[in-house]
Each structure stands twice: as structure tokens, then as C-alpha cells.
Scaffold this active site. Structure first.
Site, short mmCIF file in Angstrom:
data_model
loop_
_atom_site.label_atom_id
_atom_site.label_comp_id
_atom_site.label_asym_id
_atom_site.label_seq_id
_atom_site.Cartn_x
_atom_site.Cartn_y
_atom_site.Cartn_z
N SER A 88 101.22 -50.17 35.41
CA SER A 88 100.68 -51.46 35.01
C SER A 88 99.41 -51.33 34.18
CB SER A 88 100.39 -52.32 36.25
OG SER A 88 101.60 -52.66 36.91
N ALA A 102 103.03 -45.50 41.10
CA ALA A 102 103.69 -46.40 40.17
C ALA A 102 103.00 -47.76 40.12
CB ALA A 102 105.16 -46.58 40.57
N GLU A 150 101.24 -59.09 37.14
CA GLU A 150 99.93 -58.51 36.84
C GLU A 150 99.65 -58.52 35.35
OE1 GLU A 150 99.33 -55.27 40.48
OE2 GLU A 150 100.19 -54.64 38.57
#
Length: 409
Positions: free
Chosen positions: A247, A242, A362
Site C-alpha cells: 500500500s 503485505a 487506504e
């Protein structure tokens, strides 16, 4: 309305059409207009109940009668067939064990702790932007997924676990194959590769512990006996998967959405302070995860007037919920100034994404760095020619060819 006992051969198969993978929102729009819940067959023939409207998806995410534990399944789609050392993860576990495991790693992903990683993420984004600049000096265009969107979260999560760079890329490649396998043999090989690698990684780190997150989890297993060996390996599997997979595709989908909406891109360049708000709109408009983890009713339940028998499989469609006109005004419009930024992209209730603060940071840093370093970023391929992953679970770019004019520095 089909009953749960209906033959899967008689069920509609909306995800079998190639056009769905190019524009899945058109599929959801058509189905949602027909009914809030559909009994369908997935591409592999498995029957599921597909829930499409935002209010029902939101309610389903928090409904304790909808279990994620495969033990409650009575046939139908149940997700990947994983070995026990990968399957005992948070996505498959209900309240008591879920909370116990979540507490073991939650401190590493609190907003306060994630903020301490900001400098590290900023430095990683700058290094990758440097590499992108060098590549574009040698070639007319570059795949942004491979050069930037993929390695950034891999770098961050890999550093948290102190994993060598090449091993990070090997793991990422196995996950990509697992989520969109060319065939059964490739799927089995990818799962076997992940399984064998993680077992070896845990064994190596157990023999030579450090100060990384993995060493801490191993200590919790060996010294405090707070999780089983399968739970340990499964937790590592989920965090690594994940932490990199979601992301990277949010970054690439976000860049594409901005390049396709130049007025929004111009507004963001004019006011970089809008980036956090823009990321929330991207999570609603272009999040790669289109389905929440499959669920199984522990009793017969009613969803939007449709009775779903206990043990059947329920798929809560996040992407459809995010384009529901009963919830969002002009839902297909991408608008970084949208006032209502609420969405379900990171979950709801007990299964709210553990790494949400890290994913947000991020993506914000990835976009801010890219827009600052490459002010004339552009698609190198017409958007309609871009290749997408063929998976009903997610909408992810295989590549994003871009061309840029780098400012003199």
C-alpha cells in the site's frame, strides 16, 4: 529458444542494466515485442522463464499445474531462503492448506469488515496530513514516502495487530532491506531481525492476549489447533509485510503518476468521485509489484508455444501484462477515465490478494485526503532524478520529495 539445461551464464540478463530500474516498462516492451516467453537469468544468475503477455499471465495465475510450493522446484530461482517460521505462508502453499489458513483471517479483510475501519483510516490520514503541514512549515520540501505514504498503512495494519509504533517502523525497515538488500550480510540480518521479532511478538501476545487480530490467530492455534506454530508466525509475517509494503508504494507511485499527468490530476480534483476509478487505473499503470510470486510447473507445460520443463521457475510479469497492447488500447497512457478497469495487480484465482479491500480503501483515502488538504502539491525534484529501489520484483520509490502551498485554514 534456450533449453532449461542451458548454462545460466549463456542466458540474457535484462535486469542487470541500471536503466531498467528507472524505466522497467521499456525493458518489458522490448522483450514482449520479441517473444511472449523468455528464458533469462536474474541479477543473481538464477534461470527463470519470464512470461510477458497479458493472456498468458492471466492464464498462468490460475493454472493448477503452476505450483507456488518450493517442494516442486528443481533448481533455479526459488525466492528468499527463509526460516520455516516465515516460509509457511500463503504465498508458498497450494490449495488445501492455503484455503484452511486463508479462512482463519478472511473475516478481518472482507469488504464489510474493512468498511468498519474507514473512520480509523480517515483519522490516520488526517493526522499524517497535519504532520506533513507542520513539516512543510519548517522546510521547503518533504519526503512524502516517509511522512505520509509509509506510515499510513503501517498505522492501519499495526493497529489491527496492536503493535507499538516504533516496532512497526523497525519491521518496515527490515522488510525494505530484505526486498532490496545492499548485500548478503544485510539480507541475512534483515531476515533474522524479522524472525526474532515475530517470535518474540507471538510469545508476548500469547502471555497477554487482547482483542486484536494476532490474539485471535494465537487462539486459533492454541485452542482449535487449526494451524501449526510455523504457520501462525508465517501468517503474521505475510499480513504485516503485505499490509504495509504494497500500500505504501502504491500511494507514493500513485501521487507521482498524478503529478506527472496534470490533466488527469485536474480532472480528479474537479470530480473527487473519480477516485475509486483512478485507483483502479493506478493499480494497472503504476502498481509497485511487477512480478507475481514465482511458480514451478508440476509437469512439463506449454506457455505461448514454449515448453517449460517441470521444476523450472516461472515468473509471471504483471507489469508487462498491464502494458500489453493486445489487451489494453494505448497501454502506456495513464487515463483515470479508462473504461476497462480490469487488471491483475491484486492477483487472480486462489492467490487473489486477501487484503485487496483494505488496500483499495487506504489508497483512495490517502489520495483524497492529500488532494483536498494540499491543492497545489508539486514535485520538488525532477522526475528523472528520483531514486528507485533496485529490485527486479518491484518498482518502488525510495523517496518522493514534494513541495506544497498549504491553503489557509
Amino acid at each position: 529458444m534456450c533449453s532449461s539445461s542451458a548454462s545460466a551464464d549463456a542466458l540474457p540478463r535484462p535486469f542487470d542494466h541500471a536503466s531498467h530500474f528507472v524505466d522497467p516498462y521499456a525493458t518489458y516492451r522490448q522483450l514482449r515485442a520479441q517473444a511472449p516467453v523468455h528464458h533469462i537469468a536474474l541479477p543473481d544468475g538464477s534461470p527463470v522463464w519470464l512470461v510477458l503477455r497479458e493472456a498468458d499471465v492471466r492464464a498462468g495465475l490460475s493454472d493448477p499445474r503452476l505450483s507456488v510450493n518450493k517442494a516442486h522446484s528443481r533448481g533455479g530461482y526459488a525466492g528468499f531462503a527463509l526460516p520455516p517460521a516465515l516460509d509457511a505462508n500463503l504465498l508458498n502453499i497450494d490449495p488445501d492448506d492455503h484455503l484452511r489458513l486463508r479462512r482463519l483471517v478472511s473475516k478481518a479483510f472482507t469488504p464489510r469488515h474493512v468498511e468498519t475501519l474507514r473512520g480509523h483510516v480517515l483519522a490516520a490520514a488526517e493526522r499524517l496530513a497535519d504532520g506533513l503541514e507542520r513539516q512543510l512549515a519548517r522546510a521547503p520540501h518533504v519526503d512524502l514516502v516517509a511522512a505520509y505514504a509509509n506510515p499510513l498503512p503501517l498505522t492501519v495494519i499495526g493497529d489491527l495487530f496492536d503493535i507499538p509504533e516504533q516496532e512497526r517502523h523497525d519491521f518496515s525497515a527490515w522488510v525494505t532491506t530484505m526486498l532490496a538488500p545492499p548485500g548478503r550480510e544485510e539480507l541475512a540480518a534483515a531476515i533474522a531481525g524479522i524472525h526474532e521479532y515475530l517470535l518474540a511478538l507471538v510469545a508476548t501476545r500469547r502471555a497477554n492476549p487482547g482483542s486484536d487480530l494476532l490474539s485471535g490467530l494465537i487462539a486459533a492455534r492454541d485452542e482449535g489447533d487449526r494451524l501449526t506454530e510455523d504457520e501462525l508466525v508465517s501468517l503474521v509475517f505475510l499480513i504485516l509485510m503485505a499490509g504495509s509494503e504494497n500500500s505504501q508504494h502504491l500511494i507514493s507511485s500513485g501521487v507521482l503518476a498524478l503529478l506527472q499527468h496534470p490533466e488527469q490530476l485536474a480532472a480528479l480534483r474537479a470530480d473527487p468521485g473519480l477516485i475509486p476509478q483512478a485507483v483502479e487505473e493506478l493499480l494497472r499503470h503504476a502498481h509497485p509489484n511487477h512480478m507475481a510470486i514465482r511458480r514451478f510447473p508440476t509437469v512439463d507445460i506449454e506457455i505461448a508455444g514454449t515448453t517449460v520443463p517441470a521444476g523450472d521457475t516461472v515468473m509471471l510479469c504483471l507489469a508487462s501484462a498491464h502494458r500489453d497492447p493486445d489487451r489494453y488500447p494505448d497501454p502506456d497512457r495513464f487515463d483515470i477515465h479508462r473504461e476497462d478497469t480490469a487488471h491483475l495487480a491484486l492477483g487472480q484465482g486462489m492467490h487473489y490478494c486477501l487484503g485487496a479491500p483494505l488496500a483499495r480503501m487506504e489508497t483512495q483515502i490517502a489520495l483524497a485526503t492529500l488532494l483536498r488538504r494540499f491543492p497545489r502539491l508539486a514535485l520538488a525534484t525532477p522526475a528523472e532524478q528520483l531514486a528507485w529501489r533496485t529490485s527486479f520484483r518491484s518498482h518502488a520509490l525510495k523517496e518522493l520529495p514534494v513541495t506544497v502551498c498549504v491553503d489557509a485554514r
